[in-house]
Motif scaffolding. Structure first.
Motif, PDB file in Angstrom:
ATOM      1  N   THR A 286       0.764   5.227   0.882  1.00 29.68           N
ATOM      2  CA  THR A 286      -0.687   5.047   1.006  1.00 29.68           C
ATOM      3  C   THR A 286      -1.451   5.973   0.064  1.00 29.68           C
ATOM      4  O   THR A 286      -2.679   6.072   0.146  1.00 29.68           O
ATOM      5  N   SER A 287      -0.740   6.624  -0.834  1.00 34.86           N
ATOM      6  CA  SER A 287      -1.404   7.526  -1.791  1.00 34.86           C
ATOM      7  C   SER A 287      -2.137   6.718  -2.858  1.00 34.86           C
ATOM      8  O   SER A 287      -1.790   5.561  -3.149  1.00 34.86           O
ATOM      9  N   GLN A 288      -3.121   7.336  -3.447  1.00 37.76           N
ATOM     10  CA  GLN A 288      -3.902   6.720  -4.524  1.00 37.76           C
ATOM     11  C   GLN A 288      -2.981   6.257  -5.666  1.00 37.76           C
ATOM     12  O   GLN A 288      -3.072   5.129  -6.125  1.00 37.76           O
ATOM     13  N   GLU A 289      -2.096   7.123  -6.101  1.00 37.78           N
ATOM     14  CA  GLU A 289      -1.203   6.794  -7.216  1.00 37.78           C
ATOM     15  C   GLU A 289      -0.303   5.597  -6.894  1.00 37.78           C
ATOM     16  O   GLU A 289      -0.147   4.691  -7.702  1.00 37.78           O
ATOM     17  N   PHE A 290       0.277   5.602  -5.705  1.00 28.19           N
ATOM     18  CA  PHE A 290       1.197   4.534  -5.330  1.00 28.19           C
ATOM     19  C   PHE A 290       0.479   3.194  -5.262  1.00 28.19           C
ATOM     20  O   PHE A 290       0.928   2.202  -5.856  1.00 28.19           O
ATOM     21  N   LEU A 291      -0.638   3.146  -4.552  1.00 31.41           N
ATOM     22  CA  LEU A 291      -1.363   1.880  -4.386  1.00 31.41           C
ATOM     23  C   LEU A 291      -1.904   1.362  -5.714  1.00 31.41           C
ATOM     24  O   LEU A 291      -1.836   0.159  -5.999  1.00 31.41           O
ATOM     25  N   THR A 292      -2.408   2.253  -6.561  1.00 29.55           N
ATOM     26  CA  THR A 292      -2.897   1.856  -7.886  1.00 29.55           C
ATOM     27  C   THR A 292      -1.759   1.275  -8.721  1.00 29.55           C
ATOM     28  O   THR A 292      -1.926   0.259  -9.404  1.00 29.55           O
ATOM     29  N   SER A 293      -0.588   1.886  -8.643  1.00 28.10           N
ATOM     30  CA  SER A 293       0.572   1.382  -9.385  1.00 28.10           C
ATOM     31  C   SER A 293       1.013   0.018  -8.861  1.00 28.10           C
ATOM     32  O   SER A 293       1.426  -0.843  -9.652  1.00 28.10           O
ATOM     33  N   LEU A 294       0.953  -0.188  -7.557  1.00 22.59           N
ATOM     34  CA  LEU A 294       1.324  -1.494  -7.003  1.00 22.59           C
ATOM     35  C   LEU A 294       0.495  -2.610  -7.614  1.00 22.59           C
ATOM     36  O   LEU A 294       1.019  -3.675  -7.944  1.00 22.59           O
ATOM     37  N   VAL A 295      -0.797  -2.361  -7.771  1.00 21.57           N
ATOM     38  CA  VAL A 295      -1.675  -3.364  -8.371  1.00 21.57           C
ATOM     39  C   VAL A 295      -1.213  -3.665  -9.794  1.00 21.57           C
ATOM     40  O   VAL A 295      -1.134  -4.827 -10.198  1.00 21.57           O
ATOM     41  N   ARG A 296      -0.856  -2.634 -10.546  1.00 23.12           N
ATOM     42  CA  ARG A 296      -0.343  -2.831 -11.913  1.00 23.12           C
ATOM     43  C   ARG A 296       0.959  -3.628 -11.913  1.00 23.12           C
ATOM     44  O   ARG A 296       1.253  -4.361 -12.841  1.00 23.12           O
TER      45      ARG A 296
END
Length: 166
Positions: free
Chosen positions: A20-30
């Motif tokens: 649920t971290s910012q980095e993880f969720l942002t990467s999922l979108v990518r």
């Protein structure tokens, strides 16, 4: 593409914090993942805090503590990230899902690690440490797994019958 994360009947704070971290969720979108469902167990506070703080690209993320069955969530997911509970692993494999298993090292013994390693050695699933989870999600999207063998309950029934003297 959708992702389901489950921690089972307890909590797994480190895993929930990571996914649920910012980095993880942002990467999922990518990576093309647009929907995330999280069964967070007793890690509620971490889940809520991180989701409220998230301000990255739009992603459909929902979560819950527990429900009677996670089967529907597993069926809908393209990829499952799971704690290393044997019941959850078997359920995901029977559904022929791409499975990433994360061992909770805070637990008392290493039976979860043994199960996870056995599944990976047979190419049914991939094991990941929390720190490598992002690269594992990206890698598993391109991985072809062996199909898990179909259950044969009649074999188990025969063993029980034999042991009971029937």
């Amino acid at each position: 593409m959708s992702l389901f994360i489950t921690v089972g009947s307890t909590g797994f704070d480190n895993l929930i914090s990571q996914v649920t971290s910012q980095e993880f969720l942002t990467s999922l979108v990518r990576f093309g993942i647009t929907k995330v469902r999280v069964q967070y167990g007793t890690s509620n506070d971490i889940y809520v805090k991180n989701i409220q703080a998230y301000d990255g690209p739009r992603i459909d993320i929902t979560g819950y503590r527990y429900k009677a069955s996670v089967t529907e969530d597993m069926e809908e997911a393209d990829i499952i990230i799971s704690h290393a509970g044997s019941g959850t692993i078997l359920q995901a494999l029977r559904l022929n899902k791409k499975l990433i298993v994360v061992v909770n090292k805070a637990l008392m013994d290493n039976h979860q690690n043994q199960i996870a390693q056995a599944m990976e050695s047979r190419n049914y699933a991939v094991c990941s440490d929390i720190g490598d989870l992002l690269s594992t999600v990206q890698r598993v999207q391109k991985t072809s797994f062996e199909l898990f063998p179909v259950a044969k309950p009649e074999i188990f029934a025969a063993i029980v019958d034999e042991q009971m003297g029937f």
